[in-house]
Design an enzyme around this catalytic site. Sequence first.
Site, PDB file in Angstrom:
ATOM      1  N   GLN A 141       0.863  -1.184   0.000  1.00  0.00           N
ATOM      2  CA  GLN A 141       0.000   0.000   0.000  1.00  0.00           C
ATOM      3  C   GLN A 141       0.900   1.234   0.000  1.00  0.00           C
ATOM      4  O   GLN A 141       1.589   1.501   0.987  1.00  0.00           O
ATOM      5  CB  GLN A 141      -0.858  -0.060   1.273  1.00  0.00           C
ATOM      6  CG  GLN A 141      -1.681   1.143   1.597  1.00  0.00           C
ATOM      7  CD  GLN A 141      -2.184   1.058   3.046  1.00  0.00           C
ATOM      8  OE1 GLN A 141      -2.139   0.011   3.683  1.00  0.00           O
ATOM      9  NE2 GLN A 141      -2.647   2.169   3.578  1.00  0.00           N
ATOM     10  N   GLY A 142       0.928   1.961  -1.121  1.00  0.00           N
ATOM     11  CA  GLY A 142       1.828   3.101  -1.225  1.00  0.00           C
ATOM     12  C   GLY A 142       1.099   4.411  -0.992  1.00  0.00           C
ATOM     13  O   GLY A 142       0.696   5.092  -1.942  1.00  0.00           O
ATOM     14  N   SER A 199       1.936   6.675   2.254  1.00  0.00           N
ATOM     15  CA  SER A 199       2.795   7.651   2.946  1.00  0.00           C
ATOM     16  C   SER A 199       3.957   8.088   2.076  1.00  0.00           C
ATOM     17  O   SER A 199       4.504   7.312   1.296  1.00  0.00           O
ATOM     18  CB  SER A 199       3.365   7.032   4.227  1.00  0.00           C
ATOM     19  OG  SER A 199       2.334   6.548   5.037  1.00  0.00           O
ATOM     20  N   SER A 215       5.200  -1.142   3.510  1.00  0.00           N
ATOM     21  CA  SER A 215       5.465  -2.493   4.007  1.00  0.00           C
ATOM     22  C   SER A 215       5.427  -3.498   2.869  1.00  0.00           C
ATOM     23  O   SER A 215       4.524  -3.458   2.027  1.00  0.00           O
ATOM     24  CB  SER A 215       4.419  -2.889   5.049  1.00  0.00           C
ATOM     25  OG  SER A 215       4.459  -2.001   6.129  1.00  0.00           O
ATOM     26  N   GLU A 225      -8.804  -0.414   7.612  1.00  0.00           N
ATOM     27  CA  GLU A 225      -7.585  -0.810   8.304  1.00  0.00           C
ATOM     28  C   GLU A 225      -7.811  -0.783   9.817  1.00  0.00           C
ATOM     29  O   GLU A 225      -7.318  -1.617  10.548  1.00  0.00           O
ATOM     30  CB  GLU A 225      -6.463   0.152   7.882  1.00  0.00           C
ATOM     31  CG  GLU A 225      -5.074  -0.385   8.150  1.00  0.00           C
ATOM     32  CD  GLU A 225      -3.991   0.500   7.534  1.00  0.00           C
ATOM     33  OE1 GLU A 225      -4.315   1.407   6.744  1.00  0.00           O
ATOM     34  OE2 GLU A 225      -2.817   0.270   7.855  1.00  0.00           O
ATOM     35  N   GLU A 255      -2.865  10.398  17.885  1.00  0.00           N
ATOM     36  CA  GLU A 255      -3.383  11.768  17.873  1.00  0.00           C
ATOM     37  C   GLU A 255      -4.446  11.918  16.782  1.00  0.00           C
ATOM     38  O   GLU A 255      -5.457  12.604  16.978  1.00  0.00           O
ATOM     39  CB  GLU A 255      -2.236  12.767  17.650  1.00  0.00           C
ATOM     40  CG  GLU A 255      -1.335  12.981  18.860  1.00  0.00           C
ATOM     41  CD  GLU A 255      -0.381  11.832  19.142  1.00  0.00           C
ATOM     42  OE1 GLU A 255      -0.248  10.941  18.279  1.00  0.00           O
ATOM     43  OE2 GLU A 255       0.232  11.806  20.219  1.00  0.00           O
TER      44      GLU A 255
HETATM   45  C1  LIG Z   1       5.751  -0.419  10.824  1.00  0.00           C
HETATM   46  C2  LIG Z   1       5.100   0.591   9.926  1.00  0.00           C
HETATM   47  C3  LIG Z   1       4.541   0.170   8.749  1.00  0.00           C
HETATM   48  C4  LIG Z   1       3.961   1.086   7.878  1.00  0.00           C
HETATM   49  N1  LIG Z   1       3.450   0.640   6.696  1.00  0.00           N
HETATM   50  C5  LIG Z   1       2.953   1.540   5.812  1.00  0.00           C
HETATM   51  C6  LIG Z   1       2.485   1.106   4.537  1.00  0.00           C
HETATM   52  O1  LIG Z   1       2.507  -0.088   4.215  1.00  0.00           O
HETATM   53  N2  LIG Z   1       2.021   2.028   3.679  1.00  0.00           N
HETATM   54  C7  LIG Z   1       1.952   3.358   3.994  1.00  0.00           C
HETATM   55  O2  LIG Z   1       1.493   4.141   3.166  1.00  0.00           O
HETATM   56  N3  LIG Z   1       2.388   3.824   5.202  1.00  0.00           N
HETATM   57  C8  LIG Z   1       2.890   2.938   6.110  1.00  0.00           C
HETATM   58  N4  LIG Z   1       3.355   3.383   7.333  1.00  0.00           N
HETATM   59  C9  LIG Z   1       3.366   4.812   7.622  1.00  0.00           C
HETATM   60  C10 LIG Z   1       2.323   5.291   8.628  1.00  0.00           C
HETATM   61  O3  LIG Z   1       1.078   5.335   8.027  1.00  0.00           O
HETATM   62  C11 LIG Z   1       2.801   6.658   9.137  1.00  0.00           C
HETATM   63  O4  LIG Z   1       3.900   6.409   9.984  1.00  0.00           O
HETATM   64  C12 LIG Z   1       1.750   7.443   9.885  1.00  0.00           C
HETATM   65  O5  LIG Z   1       0.739   7.848   9.021  1.00  0.00           O
HETATM   66  C13 LIG Z   1       2.339   8.682  10.568  1.00  0.00           C
HETATM   67  O6  LIG Z   1       3.073   9.490   9.677  1.00  0.00           O
HETATM   68  P1  LIG Z   1       4.580   9.937  10.027  1.00  0.00           P
HETATM   69  O7  LIG Z   1       5.341   8.710  10.388  1.00  0.00           O
HETATM   70  O8  LIG Z   1       5.067  10.738   8.900  1.00  0.00           O
HETATM   71  O9  LIG Z   1       4.456  10.819  11.325  1.00  0.00           O
HETATM   72  P2  LIG Z   1       4.092  12.399  11.394  1.00  0.00           P
HETATM   73  O10 LIG Z   1       2.818  12.632  10.679  1.00  0.00           O
HETATM   74  O11 LIG Z   1       5.266  13.201  11.001  1.00  0.00           O
HETATM   75  O12 LIG Z   1       3.814  12.574  12.940  1.00  0.00           O
HETATM   76  C14 LIG Z   1       4.874  12.639  13.912  1.00  0.00           C
HETATM   77  C15 LIG Z   1       4.221  12.762  15.284  1.00  0.00           C
HETATM   78  O13 LIG Z   1       3.454  13.968  15.349  1.00  0.00           O
HETATM   79  C16 LIG Z   1       2.108  13.681  15.682  1.00  0.00           C
HETATM   80  N5  LIG Z   1       1.201  14.562  14.941  1.00  0.00           N
HETATM   81  C17 LIG Z   1       1.126  14.728  13.603  1.00  0.00           C
HETATM   82  N6  LIG Z   1       0.132  15.582  13.288  1.00  0.00           N
HETATM   83  C18 LIG Z   1      -0.445  15.961  14.456  1.00  0.00           C
HETATM   84  C19 LIG Z   1      -1.533  16.826  14.800  1.00  0.00           C
HETATM   85  N7  LIG Z   1      -2.232  17.480  13.865  1.00  0.00           N
HETATM   86  N8  LIG Z   1      -1.849  16.975  16.108  1.00  0.00           N
HETATM   87  C20 LIG Z   1      -1.148  16.296  17.063  1.00  0.00           C
HETATM   88  N9  LIG Z   1      -0.118  15.472  16.803  1.00  0.00           N
HETATM   89  C21 LIG Z   1       0.233  15.304  15.513  1.00  0.00           C
HETATM   90  C22 LIG Z   1       1.871  12.243  15.272  1.00  0.00           C
HETATM   91  O14 LIG Z   1       0.822  11.648  15.986  1.00  0.00           O
HETATM   92  C23 LIG Z   1       3.230  11.625  15.573  1.00  0.00           C
HETATM   93  O15 LIG Z   1       3.299  11.258  16.903  1.00  0.00           O
HETATM   94  C24 LIG Z   1       3.931   2.459   8.216  1.00  0.00           C
HETATM   95  C25 LIG Z   1       4.470   2.884   9.438  1.00  0.00           C
HETATM   96  C26 LIG Z   1       5.067   1.969  10.279  1.00  0.00           C
HETATM   97  C27 LIG Z   1       5.654   2.447  11.575  1.00  0.00           C
END
Ligand SMILES: Cc1cc2nc3c(=O)[nH]c(=O)nc-3n(C[C@H](O)[C@H](O)[C@H](O)COP(=O)(O)OP(=O)(O)OC[C@H]3O[C@@H](n4cnc5c(N)ncnc54)[C@H](O)[C@@H]3O)c2cc1C
Lengths: 391, 339
Positions: free
Chosen positions: A130-131, A133, A165, A248, A372
């Site tokens: 799933q692409g 992020s 993933s 999901e 959050e």
């Molecule tokens: C093991 C794993 C597998 C994954 N697999 C996939 C996948 O297959 N496909 C895919 O597309 N994505 C995948 N992801 C990505 C996942 O969806 C993102 O990690 C998630 O959406 C959060 O984005 P970010 O990591 O950029 O964090 P950010 O959005 O940068 O957030 C960083 C921190 O800030 C907080 N934050 C952000 N915005 C706010 C707000 N408005 N108010 C308060 N707090 C806030 C967040 O809660 C977090 O704690 C995977 C992630 C992990 C860890």
Amino acid sequence: MADVQNTEPADAAMFRADVRTWLATNLPAEFLADSPAYSDPSIDEVRAWERHLYEAGFVALAVPRAYGGQGRTMREHLIVNQEIGLLAAPESVNSIGKEIISSILLALGSESQKRRYLPRIFSMEEIWCQGFSEPQAGSDLAAVRTRAIADGDGWLISGSKIWTSYAQRADFCLLLVRTGDVAARYDSLTLMIVPMTTPGIDSRPIRQIDGSDEFCEVFFRDVRVGQDAVVGEVNRGWSGAVSVLEVERATNRMYRGWRFENEVRHILNACGGAARGDVLTGLSKAATDARITQLYAEEIVRTIMAGRSPGATGSLMKLHWSEAHQQFADFALRMLSRPVGHVTPELARARQRFELIYLRARSETLIAGTSEVQASIIADRVMRLPKGGSK
Amino acid sequence: MSGVHATDLSDVLATVASCAEACRQAPLLESLKIFADAGVLGAIAEESHGGLGMDFPAGAAIVGTAGKALFSDSVGDALLAVRYVGRLFPGLADDLASGSAVCVVSVGGNVAISEDGRTLSGFVEPLPFADIATHLLLVTGDRPQLALVDLSADGVTRHTVDALDLERSYGAIWLDTVAPTAVGSDHAAECRSLCITLRAAWLEANARQALQIAVQHLAVREQFGRKLIGMPVVRQTLAHLGLKLENARLLNDDALVRLTGPAAETAYATNARVAVEVVEKSMHYLGAMGFTWEMPLHRYLRRVRSLVDATNSSAETDIVHLLADFASSRSSNGDASIA
Ligand SMILES: Cc1cc2nc3c(=O)[nH]c(=O)nc-3n(C[C@H](O)[C@H](O)[C@H](O)COP(=O)(O)OP(=O)(O)OC[C@H]3O[C@@H](n4cnc5c(N)ncnc54)[C@H](O)[C@@H]3O)c2cc1C
């Protein structure tokens, strides 16, 4: 008068017994993470096991037969999840395909897409990723920049995805791309099916905190796909993406509450089958939290079977489960790390299992929308809090 | 946020709400009479015993509706008393259903039944209105027995105990070789589970009401040039409180349907913890205003704390029993409810 009855219907009880017997006969002890016989199965072994499960009729229970499913109901889906969850069975290597992508294809895909892709997802012939992020589009998913430009009778895709993933092993990717003006934000996003062998795709695994390399950074350079790659309508991908995330949270890996229970039982057994003091306190809390997760799943199934959408209930379940499970993982590891004179093979196995659970649990408050983000959904859609806004 | 309540329950709940409105200033006996006259007190008693034969989730909804609307309510005990006394000692059932007798229910005391089964000795936990009740219905013993005691009988002593609650007086009851009006083992375990589950529902309703008051305040109170409810950190905290209440509600609904001991204990323990936290946090969100006597938040805090502190419930059900209860839910109901 309540829509809850007190006895399991005979057909459901029979089905449960069939599932249980089949699992007892067919799931090897070496695959069970709470068995001293455990030996970490390889991805190919897990894939073969999942195929076996499919051939036995225990995958895609509520999906129509025409698309490779079993044509049964969510009730049977729930029963299979409960029975598998109660065992320390391996995690699926294609749950993204089997549960998330399949749901979105069923809801939005064309008839030919459903017939072409779904059966091979369920039979484990084809693995999906799933692409969504991107480096700049995490919680704010609508900031996606990867672009698809109309080119002749197809599209040219350029950009990059991250945290994808299983990208390095996937046959297909469901990609969220920008097909219009960035300023249009939600109204210029499209979902596309991309074969991962298409020239121009480069998947680079990223090492995770548990040492594995399940997720990847994926680069797309002028990747060509046909018109038939589009799922649903062009520029209408956002609502599809949102429903992917809802699935999901609500129905994907429905076994989580029962796996949680299995883990609680494992800790109890590791403590000699009896608990006192702080062990009892921690296990009672964990057992209650597992039960709450189960009750959410059951409520979601009831809602779906009544023809309604579970809506934001998935956010309640996801937020509860992820935070409670993280706390439990922390507690379990502390219990298992207490000094003991003699480390039995059972205790050693439990420690290894819970070290991994503890590390992996760190991702649970991130995936499928962070805590959050879930809290915001609950505030807006469950509690319907007034927005406030500026003066 | 819906439970497993049936839709036709809404009529009954509307009646309960209007009764609560009518007896806002009334003393206990008078208010019980108002509920009795509306036919509410027999809600969960069987039709064969003159009751309405409604199910337990309906009973919980009634208790919750009365509890959040009326500070001096005692509807939960009254519903239980009419249901179980009707079976144990039908002679008193009419008086209870009409509100002319007041029966409190104890499930967490320390009362022993003599070997010949003729007398009771020990004490019960502090109960709301135990100081003015006419009867006590109690569940006691490992192999639970249900006993009805006339509180004017020889050997009964009672006194008011100090509690935070301003509207519900709390009483302690001591029994010294007291001859009960009736004793029986039928439905004793069910009565115990239902009693604590109704208390859990009452706590949940009070907590929801307190949270509602906080939300209403935050929706109009402005600081930093904006409504407080619009601030992300405030919304996040409120969402977590909302989640905890939903978790508690799920356990309650499950316990009301299955009524096993572990399910009821778990529901009660969770609701007790959550209710206190939600009311405390709700008070916090009113700022100094919440610290004033005029704001009703302290009344919710007082009544919730009083009940939680007085109820002798094993917060940690034996884990082995709890897990066994989960397993039985899979084959006997719960999830299987999905038909
Ligand atoms: C093991 C794993 C597998 C994954 N697999 C996939 C996948 O297959 N496909 C895919 O597309 N994505 C995948 N992801 C990505 C996942 O969806 C993102 O990690 C998630 O959406 C959060 O984005 P970010 O990591 O950029 O964090 P950010 O959005 O940068 O957030 C960083 C921190 O800030 C907080 N934050 C952000 N915005 C706010 C707000 N408005 N108010 C308060 N707090 C806030 C967040 O809660 C977090 O704690 C995977 C992630 C992990 C860890």
